[in-house]
Write a protein that holds these residues in place. Structure first.
Motif, PDB file in Angstrom:
ATOM      1  N   ILE A 196       1.011 -34.522 -21.548  1.00  0.00           N
ATOM      2  CA  ILE A 196       0.717 -35.363 -20.394  1.00  0.00           C
ATOM      3  C   ILE A 196      -0.536 -36.189 -20.691  1.00  0.00           C
ATOM      4  N   PRO A 197      -0.477 -37.515 -20.598  1.00  0.00           N
ATOM      5  CA  PRO A 197      -1.675 -38.338 -20.810  1.00  0.00           C
ATOM      6  C   PRO A 197      -2.799 -37.916 -19.879  1.00  0.00           C
ATOM      7  N   ALA A 198      -4.036 -37.962 -20.379  1.00  0.00           N
ATOM      8  CA  ALA A 198      -5.191 -37.480 -19.617  1.00  0.00           C
ATOM      9  C   ALA A 198      -5.311 -38.169 -18.265  1.00  0.00           C
ATOM     10  N   GLU A 199      -4.992 -39.483 -18.219  1.00  0.00           N
ATOM     11  CA  GLU A 199      -5.189 -40.222 -16.978  1.00  0.00           C
ATOM     12  C   GLU A 199      -4.166 -39.849 -15.902  1.00  0.00           C
ATOM     13  N   LEU A 200      -3.087 -39.171 -16.303  1.00  0.00           N
ATOM     14  CA  LEU A 200      -2.061 -38.767 -15.329  1.00  0.00           C
ATOM     15  C   LEU A 200      -2.098 -37.272 -15.016  1.00  0.00           C
ATOM     16  N   MET A 201      -2.971 -36.539 -15.703  1.00  0.00           N
ATOM     17  CA  MET A 201      -2.970 -35.083 -15.598  1.00  0.00           C
ATOM     18  C   MET A 201      -3.205 -34.600 -14.165  1.00  0.00           C
TER      19      MET A 201
END
Length: 458
Positions: A196-201
């Motif tokens: 999961i990309p950090a900005e969407l976590m």
């Protein structure tokens, strides 16, 4: 049907009365004790279906009662009532064998959920546990011990951290803990934290409200809400960004979450399991993983053995996997020749059970006839003892130095390109699987592929 009985242990009359009223409205019988001595006496008269005990008692503490029940009445779930914010006390209770804990002031809805889960556990225990191994194949002492640990941990709500090498079956273990516990009828939600990309976590875990950020066109529930009443399994938890680790810690401790963009918190009702192939202690020492979160998710640690640590399981495991693969292919399963089994048992298996399955699938696709030979496996026995190989090593070292030819960065890039290419081919360019097998995060793999010109995003 016989009415269920709950033993309440608390030295405060008001708390006892509140619990008695709440439980009686749930159709439960109650018995009460004001201290540890009275509780032990009531247990001796008749074992209840559940025990609720305060942590602080005039003549002892809740941990003492948990230990007593674990020793003499192991079929009785016991939950501990702790002071608000007493994280250390809650962890100590879970380690001692408590089913779960609840904090003061007691929220009645949380209490009802806890009681129902505990009583469901007791009902399952009386019916006995099925003999299904749930995908854990093998009868070596290591696997027998693992199954015993799973059965014990399934009776608790304590956070469990499952550790082991890539491909050992950590998610299989997590699913079995869930399926054998009181939350089996609830959802099992597995998430790979490295994918999961950090900005969407934060949005993925906790959800978000409409308009909270660009692209948030509607309210969305997160994985915590999706797992309500069941189990949330955080795979590769070591890949969580530090900023997200802080928020996860609070969600676990407070049992509440706040969706992105919301001003209100929402209660959660989940069993948390986590896993990683990394050395989490080393990650803490390197300050890549928060120590307080480590202690919170690692209340109980469970190690899944590597395949090379249980070589005697390989014949049965390989046969079972072959039958499954052949069934999926719509063909009859071939027989493994003894020499093929010997070849498998001589191999090191850095990818463990997942690698064994891939090897067998490849062999089955290429082999002919009703038997698989050692050559069909296309394996070289892994080197186990390097003794007496000094001359070969010196030659290898000399060849490597010549290959560098004054360009160490270029030489290292060529090695990395070869390794990444092989991993991607093995997992049919599934980047998540390839990253997991290599022991790196999905983001790291994506960066390396772009740097080395292996990106196939088109």
């Amino acid at each position: 049907m016989t009415e269920k009985t709950v033993l309440i242990v608390d030295d405060e009359p008001d708390i006892r009365e509140l619990l008695e009223i709440t439980l009686s409205r749930m159709g439960l019988l109650t018995r009460s004790a004001a201290n540890l001595t009275e509780a032990v006496a009531l247990l001796a008269e008749a074992a209840p279906d559940l025990c609720l005990t305060d942590m602080r008692l005039p003549d002892g503490n809740g941990i003492d009662l948990v230990a007593h029940i674990q020793s003499d009445y192991p079929q009785v779930p016991v939950a501990v009532i702790t002071a608000h914010g007493s994280v250390d006390a809650a962890i100590a209770a879970l380690k001692a064998g408590a089913f779960d804990f609840i904090s003061k002031p007691v929220e009645l809805e949380n209490l009802r959920n806890l009681v129902l889960s505990a009583l469901e556990l007791g009902a399952e225990s009386s019916d006995g546990v099925d003999d299904d191994h749930g995908g854990l194949i093998g009868e070596t002492p290591q696997m027998q011990r693992l199954r015993q640990q799973i059965d014990k941990l399934a009776r608790s709500q304590a956070p469990v951290h499952i550790h082991g090498e890539s491909g050992t079956g950590k998610e299989v273990v997590a699913r079995l803990i869930h399926r054998r516990g009181p939350r089996a009828s609830g959802p099992f939600i597995a998430v790979n934290c490295g994918a999961i990309p950090a900005e969407l976590m934060e949005s993925e875990l906790f959800g978000h409200v409409k308009g909270s950020f660009t692209g948030a066109h509607r309210d969305k529930s997160g994985l915590f809400q999706a797992a309500s009443g069941g189990t949330l399994f955080l795979d590769e938890v070591a890949d969580l960004p530090l900023s997200m680790q802080v928020k996860l810690l609070r969600a676990i401790q407070e049992k509440t979450i706040r969706p992105v963009g919301s001003s209100e918190e929402t209660g959660t009702d989940i069993r948390l399991l986590s896993a990683t192939h990394k050395d989490l202690t080393g990650e803490v020492e390197a300050e890549r993983f928060r120590e307080d979160l480590y202690f919170r998710i690692n209340v109980i640690g469970l190690k899944v053995p590597a395949l090379r640590e249980r070589l005697d399981d390989i014949p049965r495991l390989a046969t079972t996997l072959l039958q499954r693969i052949a069934s999926d292919m719509g063909i009859s399963a071939p027989v493994l020749q003894p020499a093929a089994i010997d070849r498998l048992q001589a191999y090191h298996f850095p990818g463990n059970v997942r690698e064994l399955e891939n090897i067998l699938e490849r062999a089955l696709a290429l082999a002919e006839g009703s038997e698989l030979t050692a050559d069909d496996l296309q394996l070289q026995a892994a080197p186990r003892a390097p003794g007496g190989q000094q001359l070969n090593r010196r030659r290898d070292d000399r060849d490597r130095l010549q290959a560098v030819a004054g360009d160490l960065p270029g030489y290292m890039d060529s090695i990395e390109r070869e390794v990444l290419g092989a991993a991607l081919e093995r997992y049919q360019w599934n980047r998540t699987e390839a990253a997991s097998a290599l022991g790196i995060s999905f983001r790291s793999l994506r960066y390396r592929l772009k740097k080395l010109g292996l990106d196939q995003s088109d």
